[in-house]
Design an enzyme around this catalytic site. Structure first.
Site, PDB file in Angstrom:
ATOM      1  N   ASP A 148      -0.342   5.089   0.936  1.00  0.00           N
ATOM      2  CA  ASP A 148      -0.670   5.997   2.032  1.00  0.00           C
ATOM      3  C   ASP A 148      -0.536   5.275   3.367  1.00  0.00           C
ATOM      4  O   ASP A 148      -1.169   4.245   3.595  1.00  0.00           O
ATOM      5  CB  ASP A 148      -2.108   6.520   1.886  1.00  0.00           C
ATOM      6  CG  ASP A 148      -2.260   7.440   0.691  1.00  0.00           C
ATOM      7  OD1 ASP A 148      -1.366   8.260   0.480  1.00  0.00           O
ATOM      8  OD2 ASP A 148      -3.266   7.322  -0.021  1.00  0.00           O
ATOM      9  N   ASP A 203       0.858  -1.173   0.000  1.00  0.00           N
ATOM     10  CA  ASP A 203       0.000   0.000   0.000  1.00  0.00           C
ATOM     11  C   ASP A 203       0.902   1.232   0.000  1.00  0.00           C
ATOM     12  O   ASP A 203       2.109   1.136   0.270  1.00  0.00           O
ATOM     13  CB  ASP A 203      -0.906  -0.038   1.240  1.00  0.00           C
ATOM     14  CG  ASP A 203      -1.927   1.090   1.238  1.00  0.00           C
ATOM     15  OD1 ASP A 203      -2.351   1.514   0.138  1.00  0.00           O
ATOM     16  OD2 ASP A 203      -2.276   1.564   2.323  1.00  0.00           O
TER      17      ASP A 203
END
Length: 239
Positions: free
Chosen positions: A15, A13
């Site tokens: 963020d 991922d």
């Protein structure tokens, strides 16, 4: 940790794992050096639909990270889907910076007129440099409530996104791991897709938050910088 380090494919991922806003998180450059030195296959897989892959590539470059650019640019247009704000087949909601009451009202009217409601991701909130901000699911909520229609979310934890990521990597799920900061998208996506799972505490999830979920990641780390560990120091000494 040794089991994790032996994996061939890494889905990360962005963020809360790689950065917060425009701030690179600690240990990220070392983690990328370790991935490259070990000839690992890795993919940044974000639920954010606000930027194209090229824009994300440029953002990482501004932070001092040079990574290959993968994925489709202007994916909707390349799939033959064009913009229509009169009588569209679908209303697609992402995380626009100019989100407003006018946009919400327009979306409600189009959905009531028959358009299908699509969400780019299932995230309720997201980390920024100044704190937590509402994400796609929060922005979709008033449209769903006003129309009585439920959106279909195409991002994590939708297995379609995970299968696409694994196909791009060319690695089997048993040889891969997903690293994320969210239990309700990243970790559940990994569990349901047969990947190893690592939760990092550098994003929106705190260790005590795990008690609210009936499932667990296999590993919980402070951040991706924990993964190379002393192996990175050994790597630097051999250069």
């Amino acid at each position: 940790m040794e089991q994790l380090r032996k994996k061939k494919g890494f889905i990360c991922d962005m963020d809360g794992v790689i950065y917060h806003g425009n701030r690179l998180l600690p240990g990220v450059p070392e983690f990328l050096d370790w991935l490259n030195a070990g000839s690992k296959h890795f993919l940044f897989l974000t639920n954010s639909g606000q930027h194209t892959p090229r824009e994300l590539h440029q953002k990482l470059k501004r932070m001092g990270l040079e990574v290959d650019e993968h994925g489709l640019l202007n994916a909707l247009y390349e799939a033959g889907i064009t913009y229509n704000d009169v009588d569209p087949d679908y209303v697609v909601v992402g995380e626009p910076s100019g989100y407003s009451l006018e946009m919400i009202t327009k979306a409600i009217r189009l959905v009531n007129a028959g358009a299908k409601l699509i969400g780019t991701n299932y995230d309720l909130t997201g980390p920024t440099e100044s704190g937590i901000a509402p994400a796609c699911r929060a922005m979709l909520a008033p449209i769903e409530l006003a129309t009585g229609k439920q959106a279909y979310f195409v991002g994590k934890p939708n297995p379609l996104m995970m299968r696409t990521g694994l196909k791009m990597l060319g690695v089997h799920s048993e040889e891969s791991v997903i690293i994320g900061d969210r239990m309700d998208t990243d970790i559940v996506a990994g569990i349901e897709s047969g990947l190893d799972t690592v939760l990092v505490l550098s994003g929106v999830t705190a260790r005590e938050d795990l008690q609210a979920f009936p499932y667990r990641p296999r590993l919980v780390l402070n951040g991706v910088g924990d993964i190379p560990g002393t192996l990175y120091e050994d790597l630097k000494e051999t250069r």
